[in-house]
Motif scaffolding. Structure first.
Motif, PDB file in Angstrom:
ATOM      1  N   ASP A  81     -22.113  -6.643 125.392  1.00  0.00           N
ATOM      2  CA  ASP A  81     -21.053  -5.627 124.430  1.00  0.00           C
ATOM      3  C   ASP A  81     -21.329  -4.107 124.349  1.00  0.00           C
ATOM      4  N   GLU A  82     -22.025  -3.604 125.300  1.00  0.00           N
ATOM      5  CA  GLU A  82     -22.413  -2.275 125.202  1.00  0.00           C
ATOM      6  C   GLU A  82     -22.452  -1.642 126.699  1.00  0.00           C
ATOM      7  N   LEU A  83     -22.430  -0.228 126.700  1.00  0.00           N
ATOM      8  CA  LEU A  83     -22.739   0.535 127.772  1.00  0.00           C
ATOM      9  C   LEU A  83     -24.233   0.714 128.022  1.00  0.00           C
ATOM     10  N   ALA A  95     -19.591  -4.291 131.353  1.00  0.00           N
ATOM     11  CA  ALA A  95     -20.251  -5.346 130.731  1.00  0.00           C
ATOM     12  C   ALA A  95     -19.748  -6.660 131.136  1.00  0.00           C
ATOM     13  N   SER A  96     -18.515  -6.895 131.991  1.00  0.00           N
ATOM     14  CA  SER A  96     -18.032  -7.913 132.256  1.00  0.00           C
ATOM     15  C   SER A  96     -17.530  -8.144 133.455  1.00  0.00           C
ATOM     16  N   ILE A  97     -17.380  -9.341 133.999  1.00  0.00           N
ATOM     17  CA  ILE A  97     -16.556  -9.828 135.279  1.00  0.00           C
ATOM     18  C   ILE A  97     -15.125 -10.535 135.054  1.00  0.00           C
ATOM     19  N   VAL A  98     -14.116  -9.855 135.685  1.00  0.00           N
ATOM     20  CA  VAL A  98     -13.014 -10.519 135.705  1.00  0.00           C
ATOM     21  C   VAL A  98     -12.796 -11.170 137.119  1.00  0.00           C
ATOM     22  N   MET A  99     -12.587 -12.524 137.000  1.00  0.00           N
ATOM     23  CA  MET A  99     -12.431 -13.307 138.377  1.00  0.00           C
ATOM     24  C   MET A  99     -10.918 -13.782 138.424  1.00  0.00           C
ATOM     25  N   ALA A 100     -10.619 -13.815 139.733  1.00  0.00           N
ATOM     26  CA  ALA A 100      -9.226 -14.338 139.996  1.00  0.00           C
ATOM     27  C   ALA A 100      -9.662 -15.883 140.738  1.00  0.00           C
ATOM     28  N   TYR A 101      -8.979 -17.190 140.302  1.00  0.00           N
ATOM     29  CA  TYR A 101      -9.213 -17.934 141.088  1.00  0.00           C
ATOM     30  C   TYR A 101      -7.709 -18.841 141.479  1.00  0.00           C
ATOM     31  N   ASP A 102      -7.964 -19.760 142.360  1.00  0.00           N
ATOM     32  CA  ASP A 102      -6.911 -20.779 142.600  1.00  0.00           C
ATOM     33  C   ASP A 102      -6.838 -21.900 141.908  1.00  0.00           C
ATOM     34  N   PHE A 148     -27.274   0.312 131.316  1.00  0.00           N
ATOM     35  CA  PHE A 148     -27.597   0.205 132.511  1.00  0.00           C
ATOM     36  C   PHE A 148     -28.051  -1.192 133.048  1.00  0.00           C
ATOM     37  N   ASP A 149     -29.160  -1.705 132.465  1.00  0.00           N
ATOM     38  CA  ASP A 149     -29.425  -3.097 132.652  1.00  0.00           C
ATOM     39  C   ASP A 149     -28.263  -4.038 132.530  1.00  0.00           C
ATOM     40  N   LEU A 150     -27.658  -3.856 131.713  1.00  0.00           N
ATOM     41  CA  LEU A 150     -26.549  -5.006 131.555  1.00  0.00           C
ATOM     42  C   LEU A 150     -25.363  -4.816 132.628  1.00  0.00           C
ATOM     43  N   ASN A 151     -25.428  -3.473 133.331  1.00  0.00           N
ATOM     44  CA  ASN A 151     -24.498  -3.455 134.204  1.00  0.00           C
ATOM     45  C   ASN A 151     -24.891  -3.661 135.596  1.00  0.00           C
ATOM     46  N   PHE A 152     -26.468  -3.580 135.792  1.00  0.00           N
ATOM     47  CA  PHE A 152     -27.068  -3.995 136.842  1.00  0.00           C
ATOM     48  C   PHE A 152     -27.012  -5.505 136.731  1.00  0.00           C
ATOM     49  N   LEU A 153     -26.835  -6.407 135.766  1.00  0.00           N
ATOM     50  CA  LEU A 153     -27.092  -8.009 135.544  1.00  0.00           C
ATOM     51  C   LEU A 153     -25.644  -8.077 135.961  1.00  0.00           C
ATOM     52  N   VAL A 154     -24.674  -7.528 135.534  1.00  0.00           N
ATOM     53  CA  VAL A 154     -23.297  -7.710 136.188  1.00  0.00           C
ATOM     54  C   VAL A 154     -23.000  -7.772 137.561  1.00  0.00           C
ATOM     55  N   LYS A 209     -17.294  -1.625 115.883  1.00  0.00           N
ATOM     56  CA  LYS A 209     -17.879  -1.799 117.306  1.00  0.00           C
ATOM     57  C   LYS A 209     -18.587  -0.424 117.641  1.00  0.00           C
ATOM     58  N   GLY A 210     -19.667  -0.457 118.787  1.00  0.00           N
ATOM     59  CA  GLY A 210     -20.130   0.762 119.179  1.00  0.00           C
ATOM     60  C   GLY A 210     -19.331   1.737 119.646  1.00  0.00           C
ATOM     61  N   PRO A 211     -19.955   3.019 119.752  1.00  0.00           N
ATOM     62  CA  PRO A 211     -18.873   4.157 119.892  1.00  0.00           C
ATOM     63  C   PRO A 211     -18.438   4.013 121.629  1.00  0.00           C
ATOM     64  N   GLU A 212     -19.279   3.483 122.536  1.00  0.00           N
ATOM     65  CA  GLU A 212     -18.927   3.349 123.745  1.00  0.00           C
ATOM     66  C   GLU A 212     -17.490   2.733 123.776  1.00  0.00           C
ATOM     67  N   HIS A 213     -17.130   1.795 122.837  1.00  0.00           N
ATOM     68  CA  HIS A 213     -16.031   1.085 123.034  1.00  0.00           C
ATOM     69  C   HIS A 213     -14.691   2.064 122.846  1.00  0.00           C
ATOM     70  N   GLY A 214     -14.919   3.235 122.323  1.00  0.00           N
ATOM     71  CA  GLY A 214     -13.553   4.086 122.028  1.00  0.00           C
ATOM     72  C   GLY A 214     -13.294   4.064 120.806  1.00  0.00           C
TER      73      GLY A 214
END
Lengths: 289, 322
Positions: free
Chosen positions: A22-24, A55-62, A26-32, B231-236
């Motif tokens: 739930d945040e910006l 911080a998230s992945i959106v997936m499209a699936y059939d 780097f480690d989280l983005n690397f994990l993503v 929420k955290g500031p990075e959310h806007g």
């Protein structure tokens, strides 16, 4: 925060958003991006698109090939098998993009904005002031003094959100209000703590500080770097900006026009988050650029 | 060859299911907005469902044929004529070299689909012939058709006189009032109970600033849950802001207080929440609605949305023909 348990959220009949935190961070983005690579590698039947972001992945699936529940179960199996983040290495090519800082094109764009929309300070000077820098030269040194991580692509084809890997080179910049109606293709922009290269002539809101003659999107696939793609960068790649003078800029621009320009990149580079964390520990945070 | 005498308002080459697999770099799926009508047009002229055809929006084109072929027009009613004589829709029609097809304003619905036996012969870009005209990708030279262009056709044989049974066609609302299915999520936890009730119980009006990128709606004010306000500031700053994330196609993207349904050519990511998503089975309703039409939303589960989709997929076949 990285969640203990990722959250799966439905997006209609054929999308899932997986929130890993739930945040910006780097480690989280690397994990993503590590998980995205694992999902891609696993080749799960019925997965049509993977859209990793901060911080998230959106997936499209059939849904005719895999159910919502089966897909989330398979993803969790891959997630649980990843082990410690510290042990993960990702293939991460580094692209070097030449930049003419404080160039004629972005200056013209700023002048046009001031004349037709509203007066505002020259973007590089605004950034110098807001980040307490000595002057434009230091701004260019800081901006080109770090590698950037492609945290995400999106909003417009080929538009990458780049975050600096050296925390000493992280600046902040407000966005244009109201936004620009046009931005030259190849403009280097800065908004929030993210930098970008405009892949095309589009509206925009980032402060504009330089220009690269090298395309990051090429719909005609004229240059060799675009042989298998229309957009240069992928999430998890890295970018370095190389300051150049006007003469070099004009030379590169001619090579691009002729279709003979070869992008500088390292296809073999890997990114180890363990080594990255160790390097961060060694940094003198008071060093001046 | 098709000679485009008049291009119409925004007529573009599309194929089914559009451009998939390049979303990560920002290329949306594009493709026909009303995939139900599009696929049936192809079925009528004997094409595989993925053959490229034309999407005609609001005002259709005028076309001269340079050789004999079989065509079909489905979707919105556009009072088509062939050499001045009324041409039936939802039916395959033989045309001869030199004949002229004229289509007019969409009277019922907004988008019609023209299929040609063999399909339109344009190069595939990233695996699809669909037009994504904002970035100049695919279709005929990357953009909507222009007057005077010559669009190449593949060779193909179709049989005239094939017709889609009435009950297998989408029922386009003639009163401009639509019930649109929605699935809750992905970001429904940013809206409070009152906000959800408001969304599902209100009438929403489609703004004229709507196109293949997004459908902007006018309606009452949204209220937010705690997650949106603390929420955290990075959310806007605004409660509807979230850390940049991917946007499902069909998501109801809340920009401040304006919901924008993201459709075929929508941006792949951004910093606003998506409390609801319109499932693919309801896209034809969006495609066939016009500015100032009204929407009421009906919540369905993921399973129901998938069942609706399978139902429509089943109708897009030879079994729907007379």
């Amino acid at each position: 925060m990285i969640y203990d348990e990722p959250r799966f959220l439905p997006g209609g009949d054929r999308y899932i958003e997986m929130e890993l935190g739930d945040e910006l961070n780097f480690d989280l983005n690397f994990l993503v991006h590590s998980l995205t690579a694992k999902i891609r590698e696993a080749g799960i039947g019925g997965v049509l698109e993977l859209l990793p972001n901060m911080a998230s992945i959106v997936m499209a699936y059939d849904p005719d090939r895999i159910s919502y529940d089966d897909l989330t179960r398979e993803i969790m199996t891959l997630y649980d098998a990843m082990g410690s983040l510290e042990n993960i290495e990702l293939l991460s090519p580094v692209y070097t993009l030449p930049v003419l800082y404080f160039d004629h094109r972005t200056r013209e764009c700023w002048e046009d904005y001031c004349a037709t929309i509203t007066e505002k300070p020259y973007d590089p000077d605004l950034m110098v002031e807001l980040n307490n820098l000595d002057g434009r030269e230091q701004l260019a040194r800081i901006h080109s003094g770090t590698e950037y991580w492609v945290a995400a692509l999106g909003f417009y084809p080929g538009l990458a959100s780049l975050i600096s890997l050296d925390p000493r080179c992280r600046m902040t910049a407000p966005k244009y209000n109201p936004p620009r109606t046009w931005t030259p293709k190849g403009t280097v922009g800065y908004g929030g703590s993210v930098t970008c290269v405009y892949p095309d002539r589009t509206p925009g809101g980032y402060q504009i500080i330089g220009h690269t003659p090298v395309p990051v999107c090429d719909l005609e696939q004229r240059l060799p770097a675009f042989a298998d793609r229309l957009a240069l960068l992928r999430p998890g790649d890295r970018v370095r900006f190389q300051p150049i003078e006007r003469e070099e800029y004009d030379y590169i621009e001619r090579r691009v026009e002729e279709g003979t320009y070869v992008h500088t990149m390292t296809a073999y580079s890997k990114f180890s988050i363990r080594e990255y964390h160790a390097w961060l520990e060694t940094l003198d945070m008071n060093a001046q650029f | 060859m098709l000679e485009i005498i008049k291009a119409g308002l925004e007529t573009s080459v599309q194929d089914f299911p559009g451009r998939w697999g390049h979303w990560e770099q920002g290329f949306p799926p594009s493709g026909p907005f009303d995939m139900w009508s599009f696929r049936l047009a192809n079925v009528l002229v004997g094409n595989a469902p993925e053959a490229a055809g034309l999407e005609c929006q609001f005002v259709g084109p005028k076309i001269r044929f340079s050789r004999d072929t079989t065509i079909a027009l489905t979707g919105a009613t556009m009072s088509a004529t062939l050499d001045g004589k009324p041409m039936p829709q939802w039916e395959s029609v033989a045309v001869a070299a030199g004949q002229e097809l004229t289509t007019g304003f969409a009277t019922k619905g907004a988008r019609s689909y023209l299929a040609f036996a063999g399909g339109i012969d344009v190069p595939a870009v990233l695996g699809s012939r669909a037009t994504f005209h904002m970035a100049g990708v695919g279709g005929f030279e990357g953009h909507a058709l222009k007057d005077g262009q010559q669009v190449p056709l593949n060779k193909g044989q179709g049989a005239p006189g094939r017709r889609v049974r009435d009950e297998c066609q989408p029922a386009i609302a003639s009163d401009g009032c639509w019930t649109i299915d929605v699935v809750r999520g992905p970001n429904d936890d940013w809206i409070d109970d009152e906000g959800h009730q408001m969304f599902l119980e209100s009438e929403w009006t489609l703004q004229s600033r709507s196109n293949r990128t997004g459908y902007r709606l006018t309606g009452p004010e949204w209220t937010f849950a705690e997650r949106a306000t603390s929420k955290g500031p990075e959310h806007g700053e605004h409660p509807s802001n979230i850390l940049d994330h991917g946007y499902p196609v069909g998501s109801v993207n809340l920009c401040g207080q304006t919901p924008i349904i993201l459709v075929s050519d929508a941006p792949s990511a951004g910093g606003f929440i998506n409390p609801y998503t319109v499932p693919s089975a309801a896209f034809w309703k969006l495609a066939q609605s016009k500015p100032n039409d009204t929407y009421r939303f009906r919540e369905v589960s993921v399973d129901e949305a998938q069942a609706l989709r399978r139902e429509i997929d089943g109708l897009c076949s030879e079994t729907s023909l007379n």
